[in-house]
Design a protein around this motif. Sequence first.
Motif, short mmCIF file in Angstrom:
data_model
loop_
_atom_site.label_atom_id
_atom_site.label_comp_id
_atom_site.label_asym_id
_atom_site.label_seq_id
_atom_site.Cartn_x
_atom_site.Cartn_y
_atom_site.Cartn_z
N GLY A 7 38.57 43.04 31.05
CA GLY A 7 37.64 43.81 31.59
C GLY A 7 36.30 44.02 31.22
N ILE A 8 36.12 44.69 30.10
CA ILE A 8 34.61 44.61 29.59
C ILE A 8 33.86 43.17 29.41
CG2 ILE A 8 33.63 44.95 27.53
CD1 ILE A 8 35.62 47.41 28.42
N ARG A 9 34.87 42.23 28.84
CA ARG A 9 34.04 40.78 29.09
C ARG A 9 33.16 40.64 31.13
NH1 ARG A 9 38.04 38.43 26.85
NH2 ARG A 9 38.50 37.53 28.60
N ASN A 10 34.40 41.42 31.59
CA ASN A 10 33.41 40.85 32.43
C ASN A 10 32.65 42.61 33.32
OD1 ASN A 10 34.50 38.68 33.06
ND2 ASN A 10 36.28 39.41 34.33
N ASN A 11 32.25 43.06 32.62
CA ASN A 11 32.18 44.43 33.17
C ASN A 11 32.35 45.23 33.85
OD1 ASN A 11 29.61 43.71 31.24
ND2 ASN A 11 28.60 42.86 32.57
N ASN A 12 33.82 45.03 34.29
CA ASN A 12 35.23 45.85 35.03
C ASN A 12 36.38 46.42 34.48
OD1 ASN A 12 37.02 45.62 37.16
ND2 ASN A 12 36.76 43.36 37.80
N PRO A 13 35.54 47.46 34.18
CA PRO A 13 36.57 48.13 33.25
C PRO A 13 37.93 48.84 33.72
CG PRO A 13 34.70 49.36 33.40
CD PRO A 13 34.34 47.71 34.21
N GLY A 14 37.68 48.61 35.05
CA GLY A 14 38.93 48.36 35.66
C GLY A 14 39.76 47.53 36.28
N ASN A 15 39.69 46.59 35.87
CA ASN A 15 40.09 44.82 36.18
C ASN A 15 40.93 44.53 37.86
OD1 ASN A 15 40.24 43.41 34.24
ND2 ASN A 15 41.77 45.43 32.81
N ASP A 17 40.24 43.39 41.37
CA ASP A 17 40.75 42.34 41.75
C ASP A 17 38.89 41.93 42.72
OD1 ASP A 17 42.93 41.64 40.89
OD2 ASP A 17 44.01 42.40 43.16
N ALA A 18 38.56 40.51 42.98
CA ALA A 18 37.64 39.94 43.35
C ALA A 18 37.67 39.97 44.86
CB ALA A 18 37.76 38.57 42.68
N GLY A 19 36.93 39.67 45.72
CA GLY A 19 37.74 39.76 46.71
C GLY A 19 36.97 40.94 47.74
N GLN A 20 36.01 41.64 47.30
CA GLN A 20 35.42 42.87 48.04
C GLN A 20 33.90 42.79 47.89
OE1 GLN A 20 37.18 46.76 47.94
NE2 GLN A 20 35.22 48.04 48.96
N ALA A 21 33.26 42.99 48.49
CA ALA A 21 31.12 42.35 48.51
C ALA A 21 31.11 43.92 47.91
CB ALA A 21 30.78 42.29 49.60
N GLY A 24 26.19 46.06 43.23
CA GLY A 24 26.35 45.28 41.65
C GLY A 24 27.16 43.85 41.44
N ARG A 25 27.64 43.70 41.68
CA ARG A 25 28.33 41.97 41.90
C ARG A 25 27.82 41.01 40.82
NH1 ARG A 25 33.81 40.06 44.68
NH2 ARG A 25 33.06 38.60 43.10
N ALA A 26 28.03 40.31 39.86
CA ALA A 26 26.65 39.38 39.53
C ALA A 26 26.98 38.24 40.28
CB ALA A 26 27.46 39.08 37.76
N GLU A 27 25.90 37.56 40.22
CA GLU A 27 25.51 36.68 41.06
C GLU A 27 25.77 35.76 40.06
OE1 GLU A 27 24.72 36.23 43.75
OE2 GLU A 27 24.48 38.64 44.57
N ARG A 28 26.62 34.04 40.78
CA ARG A 28 27.15 33.11 39.97
C ARG A 28 25.86 32.86 38.68
NH1 ARG A 28 31.13 30.04 39.54
NH2 ARG A 28 31.35 28.63 39.18
N ARG A 40 40.86 35.77 39.01
CA ARG A 40 41.30 37.14 39.90
C ARG A 40 40.35 38.09 40.09
NH1 ARG A 40 46.56 40.10 38.41
NH2 ARG A 40 46.67 41.92 39.75
N PHE A 41 39.33 38.03 39.19
CA PHE A 41 39.01 39.83 38.98
C PHE A 41 37.10 39.63 39.13
CE2 PHE A 41 42.62 39.90 36.05
CZ PHE A 41 43.49 40.90 37.01
N ALA A 42 36.54 40.47 39.35
CA ALA A 42 35.57 40.73 40.45
C ALA A 42 34.93 40.60 38.85
CB ALA A 42 34.89 41.55 41.21
N ILE A 43 33.47 39.65 38.54
CA ILE A 43 32.97 40.41 37.23
C ILE A 43 31.16 40.86 38.47
CG2 ILE A 43 31.09 38.71 36.27
CD1 ILE A 43 33.71 38.42 36.27
N PHE A 44 31.16 41.29 37.36
CA PHE A 44 29.86 42.94 37.65
C PHE A 44 28.67 42.84 36.52
CE2 PHE A 44 33.72 44.87 39.20
CZ PHE A 44 33.32 45.17 40.99
N LYS A 45 27.43 43.49 36.88
CA LYS A 45 26.56 42.93 36.38
C LYS A 45 25.85 43.73 35.02
CE LYS A 45 23.64 41.55 40.71
NZ LYS A 45 22.06 41.95 40.94
#
Length: 147
Positions: A7-15, A17-21, A24-28, A40-45
């Motif tokens: 969750g910390i590596r992905n800037n997604n500390p709530g873990n 799930d990906a799928g919602q737009a 602040g989500r990171a671009e590829r 599975r999990f969203a990646i944030f900037k």
Amino acid sequence: MPTVPRGIRNNNPGNIDAGQAWIGRAERAEMTQEQKAEKRFAIFKAPEWGIRAIAKLLQSYQTKHKLRTVRGIVNRWAPPVENNTSAYVAAVAKAVGVGPDEPVDVTDYDTAARLVDAIIAHENAGYRYPSEVVRRGLALAGVEERK
């Protein structure tokens, strides 16, 4: 050397799930190779955007789903089919300073900050962001400190 929780590596500390737009989500192109492999999990900037997403979900739980207690919130956040939800509820309620079935208001800054911090710690092996990072993330979600 201990590994940094996903969750910390992905800037997604709530873990979350990906799928919602999410805003602040990171671009590829902004992602590390490890983040690009995440299925599975969203990646944030930045962590603030992940904290914003936590707060926005909590607001939705309160307004749309009428979940107003730590038990109700955590049971939706971390369902028992995947988690030891009773331990999660107990840890979060203690951190927030309420009983598991006492009402909480996620639009109140102090409550939201304690709740978000407790979720982050539980999801990420005790990891905690500095309070300023949490404050900025909550501000992005419209939850501001009272002056």
